[in-house]
Design a protein around this motif. Structure first.
Motif, PDB file in Angstrom:
ATOM      1  N   ARG A  20     -21.664  -2.530  -7.497  1.00 47.67           N
ATOM      2  CA  ARG A  20     -22.360  -3.778  -7.811  1.00 47.67           C
ATOM      3  C   ARG A  20     -21.354  -4.903  -8.084  1.00 47.67           C
ATOM      4  NH1 ARG A  20     -27.360  -1.659 -11.691  1.00 47.67           N
ATOM      5  NH2 ARG A  20     -28.344  -0.321 -10.110  1.00 47.67           N
ATOM      6  N   ASP A  21     -20.372  -4.965  -7.202  1.00 44.13           N
ATOM      7  CA  ASP A  21     -19.346  -6.016  -7.238  1.00 44.13           C
ATOM      8  C   ASP A  21     -18.441  -5.955  -8.469  1.00 44.13           C
ATOM      9  OD1 ASP A  21     -20.168  -7.120  -4.793  1.00 44.13           O
ATOM     10  OD2 ASP A  21     -21.731  -8.285  -5.787  1.00 44.13           O
ATOM     11  N   ARG A  22     -18.463  -4.851  -9.177  1.00 46.26           N
ATOM     12  CA  ARG A  22     -17.567  -4.678 -10.325  1.00 46.26           C
ATOM     13  C   ARG A  22     -16.595  -3.546 -10.042  1.00 46.26           C
ATOM     14  NH1 ARG A  22     -20.550  -4.121 -15.941  1.00 46.26           N
ATOM     15  NH2 ARG A  22     -18.347  -4.116 -16.544  1.00 46.26           N
ATOM     16  N   GLN A  23     -15.316  -3.736 -10.393  1.00 43.35           N
ATOM     17  CA  GLN A  23     -14.325  -2.695 -10.229  1.00 43.35           C
ATOM     18  C   GLN A  23     -14.549  -1.628 -11.299  1.00 43.35           C
ATOM     19  OE1 GLN A  23     -10.237  -3.863  -9.778  1.00 43.35           O
ATOM     20  NE2 GLN A  23     -10.746  -5.776  -8.746  1.00 43.35           N
ATOM     21  N   VAL A  24     -14.872  -0.410 -10.849  1.00 44.36           N
ATOM     22  CA  VAL A  24     -15.146   0.653 -11.814  1.00 44.36           C
ATOM     23  C   VAL A  24     -13.934   1.561 -12.028  1.00 44.36           C
ATOM     24  CG1 VAL A  24     -17.635   0.665 -11.438  1.00 44.36           C
ATOM     25  CG2 VAL A  24     -16.175   2.118 -10.023  1.00 44.36           C
ATOM     26  N   ILE A  25     -13.071   1.665 -11.028  1.00 43.58           N
ATOM     27  CA  ILE A  25     -11.874   2.484 -11.197  1.00 43.58           C
ATOM     28  C   ILE A  25     -10.844   2.078 -10.143  1.00 43.58           C
ATOM     29  CG2 ILE A  25     -12.609   4.373  -9.667  1.00 43.58           C
ATOM     30  CD1 ILE A  25     -11.360   6.314 -11.779  1.00 43.58           C
ATOM     31  N   GLY A  26      -9.578   2.041 -10.555  1.00 41.97           N
ATOM     32  CA  GLY A  26      -8.510   1.723  -9.628  1.00 41.97           C
ATOM     33  C   GLY A  26      -8.270   2.876  -8.662  1.00 41.97           C
ATOM     34  N   LEU A  27      -7.854   2.527  -7.443  1.00 41.14           N
ATOM     35  CA  LEU A  27      -7.587   3.547  -6.428  1.00 41.14           C
ATOM     36  C   LEU A  27      -6.151   3.383  -5.918  1.00 41.14           C
ATOM     37  CD1 LEU A  27     -10.985   3.460  -4.471  1.00 41.14           C
ATOM     38  CD2 LEU A  27     -10.217   5.200  -6.087  1.00 41.14           C
ATOM     39  N   GLY A  28      -6.019   2.912  -4.695  1.00 40.99           N
ATOM     40  CA  GLY A  28      -4.706   2.776  -4.096  1.00 40.99           C
ATOM     41  C   GLY A  28      -3.932   1.611  -4.681  1.00 40.99           C
ATOM     42  N   ASN A  29      -2.654   1.549  -4.286  1.00 36.02           N
ATOM     43  CA  ASN A  29      -1.858   0.404  -4.704  1.00 36.02           C
ATOM     44  C   ASN A  29      -1.076  -0.135  -3.519  1.00 36.02           C
ATOM     45  OD1 ASN A  29       0.961   1.666  -4.737  1.00 36.02           O
ATOM     46  ND2 ASN A  29      -0.125   3.012  -6.153  1.00 36.02           N
ATOM     47  N   PHE A  30      -0.882  -1.433  -3.537  1.00 37.89           N
ATOM     48  CA  PHE A  30      -0.214  -2.121  -2.433  1.00 37.89           C
ATOM     49  C   PHE A  30       1.221  -1.633  -2.278  1.00 37.89           C
ATOM     50  CE2 PHE A  30       1.491  -6.271  -0.628  1.00 37.89           C
ATOM     51  CZ  PHE A  30       0.942  -6.063   0.620  1.00 37.89           C
ATOM     52  N   HIS A  31       1.830  -1.227  -3.377  1.00 42.95           N
ATOM     53  CA  HIS A  31       3.203  -0.739  -3.381  1.00 42.95           C
ATOM     54  C   HIS A  31       3.376   0.422  -2.390  1.00 42.95           C
ATOM     55  CE1 HIS A  31       6.327   1.989  -5.132  1.00 42.95           C
ATOM     56  NE2 HIS A  31       6.985   0.854  -5.285  1.00 42.95           N
ATOM     57  N   HIS A  32       2.503   1.432  -2.466  1.00 44.74           N
ATOM     58  CA  HIS A  32       2.649   2.580  -1.570  1.00 44.74           C
ATOM     59  C   HIS A  32       2.073   2.288  -0.188  1.00 44.74           C
ATOM     60  CE1 HIS A  32       3.653   6.717  -0.747  1.00 44.74           C
ATOM     61  NE2 HIS A  32       2.448   6.929  -0.240  1.00 44.74           N
ATOM     62  N   GLN A  33       1.079   1.409  -0.121  1.00 44.11           N
ATOM     63  CA  GLN A  33       0.541   1.026   1.184  1.00 44.11           C
ATOM     64  C   GLN A  33       1.650   0.423   2.049  1.00 44.11           C
ATOM     65  OE1 GLN A  33      -3.081   1.133   1.677  1.00 44.11           O
ATOM     66  NE2 GLN A  33      -2.863   0.667   3.860  1.00 44.11           N
ATOM     67  N   MET A  34       2.526  -0.372   1.439  1.00 42.97           N
ATOM     68  CA  MET A  34       3.631  -0.963   2.193  1.00 42.97           C
ATOM     69  C   MET A  34       4.612   0.101   2.671  1.00 42.97           C
ATOM     70  SD  MET A  34       4.558  -4.638   0.448  1.00 42.97           S
ATOM     71  CE  MET A  34       4.741  -4.032  -1.226  1.00 42.97           C
ATOM     72  N   HIS A  35       4.782   1.167   1.883  1.00 40.45           N
ATOM     73  CA  HIS A  35       5.681   2.236   2.338  1.00 40.45           C
ATOM     74  C   HIS A  35       5.173   2.838   3.642  1.00 40.45           C
ATOM     75  CE1 HIS A  35       8.456   5.587   2.321  1.00 40.45           C
ATOM     76  NE2 HIS A  35       7.419   6.383   2.543  1.00 40.45           N
ATOM     77  N   HIS A  36       3.868   3.052   3.750  1.00 41.70           N
ATOM     78  CA  HIS A  36       3.321   3.630   4.981  1.00 41.70           C
ATOM     79  C   HIS A  36       3.430   2.661   6.156  1.00 41.70           C
ATOM     80  CE1 HIS A  36       1.542   7.616   4.213  1.00 41.70           C
ATOM     81  NE2 HIS A  36       1.595   7.221   2.946  1.00 41.70           N
ATOM     82  N   ARG A  37       3.425   1.379   5.885  1.00 48.05           N
ATOM     83  CA  ARG A  37       3.522   0.396   6.961  1.00 48.05           C
ATOM     84  C   ARG A  37       4.975   0.171   7.390  1.00 48.05           C
ATOM     85  NH1 ARG A  37      -0.485  -3.426   8.304  1.00 48.05           N
ATOM     86  NH2 ARG A  37       0.068  -4.369  10.306  1.00 48.05           N
ATOM     87  N   TYR A  38       5.888   0.170   6.411  1.00 45.39           N
ATOM     88  CA  TYR A  38       7.268  -0.219   6.700  1.00 45.39           C
ATOM     89  C   TYR A  38       8.272   0.930   6.564  1.00 45.39           C
ATOM     90  CZ  TYR A  38       5.060  -4.774   5.936  1.00 45.39           C
ATOM     91  OH  TYR A  38       4.227  -5.861   5.992  1.00 45.39           O
ATOM     92  N   PHE A  39       7.874   2.062   6.038  1.00 45.56           N
ATOM     93  CA  PHE A  39       8.653   3.299   5.975  1.00 45.56           C
ATOM     94  C   PHE A  39       9.835   3.254   4.995  1.00 45.56           C
ATOM     95  CE2 PHE A  39       6.345   3.571   9.882  1.00 45.56           C
ATOM     96  CZ  PHE A  39       6.084   4.918  10.093  1.00 45.56           C
ATOM     97  N   GLU A  40      10.744   2.312   5.156  1.00 47.23           N
ATOM     98  CA  GLU A  40      12.002   2.360   4.411  1.00 47.23           C
ATOM     99  C   GLU A  40      11.996   1.455   3.178  1.00 47.23           C
ATOM    100  OE1 GLU A  40      13.897   4.678   5.019  1.00 47.23           O
ATOM    101  OE2 GLU A  40      13.301   5.271   7.037  1.00 47.23           O
ATOM    102  N   CYS A  41      10.956   1.548   2.391  1.00 42.17           N
ATOM    103  CA  CYS A  41      10.881   0.847   1.103  1.00 42.17           C
ATOM    104  C   CYS A  41       9.897   1.595   0.212  1.00 42.17           C
ATOM    105  CB  CYS A  41      10.431  -0.615   1.283  1.00 42.17           C
ATOM    106  SG  CYS A  41       8.725  -0.818   1.864  1.00 42.17           S
ATOM    107  N   ASN A  42       9.977   1.347  -1.091  1.00 42.44           N
ATOM    108  CA  ASN A  42       9.003   1.891  -2.044  1.00 42.44           C
ATOM    109  C   ASN A  42       8.821   3.404  -1.906  1.00 42.44           C
ATOM    110  OD1 ASN A  42       8.777  -0.789  -2.702  1.00 42.44           O
ATOM    111  ND2 ASN A  42       6.708  -1.052  -1.919  1.00 42.44           N
ATOM    112  N   TYR A  43       9.935   4.114  -2.014  1.00 42.32           N
ATOM    113  CA  TYR A  43       9.880   5.579  -1.899  1.00 42.32           C
ATOM    114  C   TYR A  43       9.225   6.213  -3.119  1.00 42.32           C
ATOM    115  CZ  TYR A  43      13.486   4.727   1.652  1.00 42.32           C
ATOM    116  OH  TYR A  43      14.190   4.274   2.740  1.00 42.32           O
ATOM    117  N   GLY A  44       9.318   5.570  -4.269  1.00 38.72           N
ATOM    118  CA  GLY A  44       8.800   6.152  -5.495  1.00 38.72           C
ATOM    119  C   GLY A  44       7.483   5.550  -5.915  1.00 38.72           C
ATOM    120  N   ASN A  45       7.183   5.700  -7.204  1.00 38.17           N
ATOM    121  CA  ASN A  45       5.987   5.110  -7.802  1.00 38.17           C
ATOM    122  C   ASN A  45       6.407   4.044  -8.799  1.00 38.17           C
ATOM    123  OD1 ASN A  45       4.290   6.891  -6.392  1.00 38.17           O
ATOM    124  ND2 ASN A  45       4.572   8.478  -7.946  1.00 38.17           N
ATOM    125  N   LEU A  46       5.433   3.339  -9.350  1.00 38.21           N
ATOM    126  CA  LEU A  46       5.750   2.240 -10.258  1.00 38.21           C
ATOM    127  C   LEU A  46       6.088   2.717 -11.666  1.00 38.21           C
ATOM    128  CD1 LEU A  46       2.941  -0.219  -9.084  1.00 38.21           C
ATOM    129  CD2 LEU A  46       5.394  -0.375  -8.577  1.00 38.21           C
TER     130      LEU A  46
END
Length: 338
Positions: A276-302
């Motif tokens: 209902r247009d409200r965030q109920v729980i966090g899921l993915g993060n842009f940090h790791h999404q970029m790793h899958h797109r660019y490979f050679e960055c953000n190897y770890g977690n925050l």
């Protein structure tokens, strides 16, 4: 770089994403120097005292131990019965979490593209994937190797505790440390993940194992545990620390469920689940999404910012992307000259 080229870099980077959260992406203040106690307290509170993954999985581990886990004394010897019970339980958890997220976010598209990082749909057909399908490929590796290694590590640790090979911590022994160990577990998982992930990007291991996971340049819930068996072995091995650090079976369940289920949610492709247009729980993060797109960055977690320490951190800004491109060109030059 000319001003026109700089603008082009910015526009191309922005155009690759449907949604970008506020940037620069912050990392944990736990390892900053000098220490900032208030920032650290706020950071822990934001991850433990609100409805979110850590709290949900902690409750899940507690419920699992009391209602869906064979008693420790039964695990003194390896038996098909209790091992199969744990395997079935983990299968149900994987299908429930990954299956429901995939269905609602990527099939029914109940929140359309809201909070979706990558504008592209998952690949329905592709020769790169087993069975010519990204979904079937991801489900196969998750529900075979992924499920098997998750359960095997749980079985090993609980068997070791039942036999006195691994130290056991009771609530009455030290309630403060009992609770503290739960809080520290995600930090240890993050610490361990960076190093095994860097190892998996070593060319021989990448070709042998990690390339399978990186078939997914655009990710969905079933992508998180879609790994080669060698990678599953390394990924879940973080729990072996409890051969040395005393823990309760609840800690083992929390540890393993955290690794398995947050691998699913962190690859959901969306920042949060909307109801209902409200965030109920966090899921993915842009940090790791970029790793899958660019490979050679953000190897770890925050949680443990090793990427910042070793210069591989991409904070989601255009300026950071320029530095990443320069670093990648340098890496490719070194590889081509070797």
């Amino acid at each position: 770089m000319s001003m026109d080229a700089e603008r082009d870099t910015k526009s191309r980077f922005a155009a690759q994403w449907h949604y970008r959260p506020d940037v620069p992406i912050p990392t944990s203040p736990v390892f900053s120097w000098p220490p900032h106690p208030r920032a650290i307290a706020v950071w822990f509170a934001a991850r433990w005292f609100v409805f979110g993954e850590n709290l949900v999985i902690a409750v899940l581990a507690l419920v699992t131990w009391h209602y869906f886990q064979p008693p420790l004394e039964r695990m003194v010897t390896f038996e098909i019965g209790w091992i199969a019970q744990m395997l079935l339980r983990n299968f149900i958890l994987l299908v429930a979490v990954a299956g429901s997220l995939h269905f609602f976010l990527h099939v029914r598209k109940t929140q359309q593209q809201r909070l979706k990082f990558d504008p592209r749909d998952l690949i329905s057909r592709g020769r790169l994937f087993s069975f010519n399908s990204q979904l079937k490929d991801n489900m196969f590796w998750t529900l075979t190797s992924g499920l098997a290694f998750w359960t095997a590590f749980e079985v090993l640790m609980l068997w070791a505790m039942a036999n006195g090979y691994a130290p056991v911590l009771g609530w009455a022994d030290n309630p403060v440390w009992f609770a503290g160990l739960l809080l520290l577990t995600p930090l240890w998982i993050s610490f361990h993940f960076y190093w095994i992930h860097r190892l998996l990007h070593w060319p021989p291991l990448y070709k042998l194992a990690h390339a399978l996971h990186h078939r997914n340049t655009n990710i969905g819930p079933w992508s998180g545990l879609s790994m080669h068996p060698v990678e599953h072995l390394l990924f879940f091995s973080s729990v072996l620390i409890h051969w040395i650090v005393a823990a309760h079976p609840i800690h083992i369940l929390f540890h393993m469920q955290h690794q398995a289920l947050t691998a699913v949610t962190s690859h959901a492709g969306f920042e949060a689940l909307l109801v209902r247009d409200r965030q109920v729980i966090g899921l993915g993060n842009f940090h790791h999404q970029m790793h899958h797109r660019y490979f050679e960055c953000n190897y770890g977690n925050l949680e443990v910012p090793w990427d910042k320490a070793f210069g591989s951190f991409h904070d989601g800004t255009e300026e950071s992307h320029k530095l990443f491109l320069a670093r990648r060109r340098k890496m490719m030059g070194l590889q081509n000259s070797s």
